[in-house]
Design an enzyme around this catalytic site. Structure first.
Site, PDB file in Angstrom:
ATOM      1  N   PHE A 145      69.737  49.928 105.331  1.00 58.47           N
ATOM      2  CA  PHE A 145      68.922  48.797 105.788  1.00 58.47           C
ATOM      3  C   PHE A 145      67.469  49.051 105.402  1.00 58.47           C
ATOM      4  O   PHE A 145      66.876  50.041 105.819  1.00 58.47           O
ATOM      5  CB  PHE A 145      69.021  48.595 107.303  1.00 58.47           C
ATOM      6  CG  PHE A 145      68.211  47.419 107.779  1.00 58.47           C
ATOM      7  CD1 PHE A 145      68.679  46.129 107.611  1.00 58.47           C
ATOM      8  CD2 PHE A 145      66.966  47.608 108.369  1.00 58.47           C
ATOM      9  CE1 PHE A 145      67.921  45.032 108.032  1.00 58.47           C
ATOM     10  CE2 PHE A 145      66.202  46.512 108.788  1.00 58.47           C
ATOM     11  CZ  PHE A 145      66.683  45.225 108.621  1.00 58.47           C
ATOM     12  N   ASP A 230      62.976  56.132 103.306  1.00 56.53           N
ATOM     13  CA  ASP A 230      62.649  55.111 104.300  1.00 56.53           C
ATOM     14  C   ASP A 230      62.775  55.757 105.676  1.00 56.53           C
ATOM     15  O   ASP A 230      63.875  55.977 106.174  1.00 56.53           O
ATOM     16  CB  ASP A 230      63.606  53.922 104.143  1.00 56.53           C
ATOM     17  CG  ASP A 230      63.299  52.794 105.121  1.00 56.53           C
ATOM     18  OD1 ASP A 230      62.510  53.026 106.071  1.00 56.53           O
ATOM     19  OD2 ASP A 230      63.859  51.695 104.950  1.00 56.53           O
ATOM     20  N   LYS A 259      57.592  51.112 112.541  1.00 62.57           N
ATOM     21  CA  LYS A 259      58.089  51.129 113.930  1.00 62.57           C
ATOM     22  C   LYS A 259      57.270  51.978 114.907  1.00 62.57           C
ATOM     23  O   LYS A 259      56.340  51.485 115.509  1.00 62.57           O
ATOM     24  CB  LYS A 259      59.569  51.511 113.929  1.00 62.57           C
ATOM     25  CG  LYS A 259      60.433  50.419 113.276  1.00 62.57           C
ATOM     26  CD  LYS A 259      61.872  50.453 113.694  1.00 62.57           C
ATOM     27  CE  LYS A 259      62.583  49.156 113.344  1.00 62.57           C
ATOM     28  NZ  LYS A 259      63.321  49.146 112.100  1.00 62.57           N
TER      29      LYS A 259
HETATM   30  C1  LIG Z   1      63.426  48.234 110.968  1.00 59.04           C
HETATM   31  C2  LIG Z   1      63.569  48.806 109.613  1.00 59.04           C
HETATM   32  C3  LIG Z   1      62.971  48.208 108.493  1.00 59.04           C
HETATM   33  C4  LIG Z   1      62.235  46.893 108.585  1.00 59.04           C
HETATM   34  O1  LIG Z   1      61.103  46.978 109.385  1.00 59.04           O
HETATM   35  P1  LIG Z   1      60.403  45.630 109.913  1.00 59.04           P
HETATM   36  O2  LIG Z   1      59.177  46.133 110.616  1.00 59.04           O
HETATM   37  O3  LIG Z   1      61.383  44.954 110.798  1.00 59.04           O
HETATM   38  O4  LIG Z   1      60.075  44.816 108.707  1.00 59.04           O
HETATM   39  C5  LIG Z   1      63.083  48.850 107.281  1.00 59.04           C
HETATM   40  N1  LIG Z   1      63.758  49.999 107.157  1.00 59.04           N
HETATM   41  C6  LIG Z   1      64.353  50.592 108.207  1.00 59.04           C
HETATM   42  C7  LIG Z   1      65.062  51.889 108.015  1.00 59.04           C
HETATM   43  C8  LIG Z   1      64.304  50.009 109.459  1.00 59.04           C
HETATM   44  O5  LIG Z   1      64.929  50.579 110.489  1.00 59.04           O
END
Ligand SMILES: *Cc1c(COP(=O)(O)O)cnc(C)c1O
Length: 405
Positions: A145, A230, A259
């Site tokens: 994701f 990521d 986050k």
């Molecule tokens: C939540 C998340 C995203 C997206 O972040 P947003 O702030 O919602 O755009 C991207 N990569 C990972 C691994 C995530 O958990």
């Protein structure tokens, strides 16, 4: 002025009438939070082990964080990146201290941080091949994701996320997580980078093994590819180290974070190694809001508290006890709870089937958690959760499993 007829009791009606229906929202209206607790509009308390999806690292309304935001709000909130201000430079310095020599680009969300990683990969492809548009491919992982923007969504091989939005950005292919050969097989002369989550969050709490990360680093070195991690969900202390990759002893070429970084205030960031940082030149990328004085004040407050309250050591020590207790539950209720995955305060409970009824029952018993993947409950305590709160979560999960047994 707000409409005096708006009361807390008609919030659900307002959502029904006026808010876009793109979320499967729980039937719960939250009005207040403190530490690991939140309260609903009827005054019921809940243990918030969603942390707003791994965002509220310090829990809700930590006094140091609140004071930092209040002070900054009264001083200077926004400058744009036409100018410097002290907070952005200082937050960059402190993130570099954790990640290693390099530089930081600030944005506002995880999706934007991932987009910057993808653009960095494209620029690396240009410098590698000497041509714009030739070397652009990125190998990612199944079940990944990477957010909802076009680049990240194209790197997210899930029908429910991509459906309706084709054509996608070209060049993404997908290996099996923790199967190095499957990634090696997808690398060709037009590949610029490999992008993975150090621990997949949305996909169901699937950690990269240490050997796999070391293998990816070697593969990238052999083929002159960027290793992009990521860490939007698993970074900022959630696993008991500042970045989740630290325990593997590898260094990526760039890291996406967001986050937990602002502790609830929107901010995203990309760290890139000294070599790659220069791929971005004036005009090549940007965002109006990225790294405002206020967002960076929130980020600095999060780092202050992580350091002053020694939260990394606490997460490491307390999570061992907590995860062991959860594993005992799996032994007691093997028909429901098939296993426990993850590290620190990023834990997945693998259920025997759809997690939604369990998530609902846990909420009704005062514990907020998040579904992930097809059959996983994600439990994400704030980094400030106490041993008592962790124990209480285990007790609530036991109650719910026992009622269903
Ligand atoms: C939540 C998340 C995203 C997206 O972040 P947003 O702030 O919602 O755009 C991207 N990569 C990972 C691994 C995530 O958990």
């Amino acid at each position: 002025m707000s409409d005096p007829t708006i009361t807390r009791t008609n919030t659900a009606d307002l959502y029904d009438a006026h808010v876009v229906k793109n979320y499967a929202r729980a039937a719960l209206t939250l009005t207040r939070g403190l530490g690991a607790q939140v309260w609903d509009d009827a005054g019921n308390a809940y243990l918030d082990f969603t942390s707003g999806i791994a965002v509220s690292a310090l829990g809700h309304c930590h006094p140091h964080w609140v004071a930092a935001i209040q002070r900054q709000a009264a001083e200077l909130v926004h400058t744009s990146n036409l100018f410097r201000h002290p907070n952005q430079g200082e937050l960059a310095r402190r993130l570099v201290q954790y990640a290693g020599p390099g530089r930081v680009f600030f944005c506002n969300s995880g999706g934007e941080a991932d987009e910057a990683l993808i653009k960095l990969a494209r620029l690396h492809g240009v410098s590698k091949s000497g041509e714009d548009g030739k070397c652009y491919k990125i190998v990612c992982a199944k079940m990944a994701f990477h957010g909802r923007m076009f680049g990240g969504m194209s790197a997210t091989p899930q029908e429910k996320i991509q459906k309706g939005f084709r054509p996608l950005v070209p060049g993404f292919s997908f290996g099996e997580l923790n199967n190095l050969q499957s990634f090696a097989d997808l690398v060709d002369a037009d590949t610029a980078a490999i992008l993975v989550e150090t621990i997949q969050g949305e996909g169901g709490v699937n950690p990269c093994t240490q050997e796999f990360l070391i293998g990816l680093r070697k593969l990238c070195d052999q083929h002159n590819l960027l290793l992009l991690l990521d860490e939007v969900q698993c970074g900022i202390g959630r696993t008991g180290t500042f970045y989740a990759f630290e325990s593997a002893g590898v260094r990526p070429d760039a890291i996406a974070m967001a986050k937990g970084l602002g502790g609830g205030f929107p901010i995203g960031a990309v760290w890139t190694s000294e070599n790659c940082a220069n791929l971005f030149q004036p005009g090549s990328h940007g965002t109006t809001f990225g790294g405002t004085p206020l967002a960076c004040a929130a980020g600095l407050a999060v780092l202050d508290v992580i350091e002053k309250e020694q939260l990394l050591a606490k997460v490491r020590a307390q999570s061992l006890v907590w995860i062991a207790a959860l594993e005992k539950l799996a032994l007691s209720f093997p028909k429901h709870l098939l296993g426990v995955r993850g590290r620190g305060y990023l834990v997945g409970l693998q259920m025997n089937g759809d997690p939604t009824p369990y998530v609902t029952a846990l909420r009704e018993n005062g514990l907020l958690v998040v579904a992930a993947g097809n059959n996983v409950i994600r439990v994400l305590p704030p980094l400030v959760a106490t041993p008592e709160e962790l124990a209480k979560s285990v007790a609530i999960i036991r109650t719910v499993l026992a009622a269903k047994a």
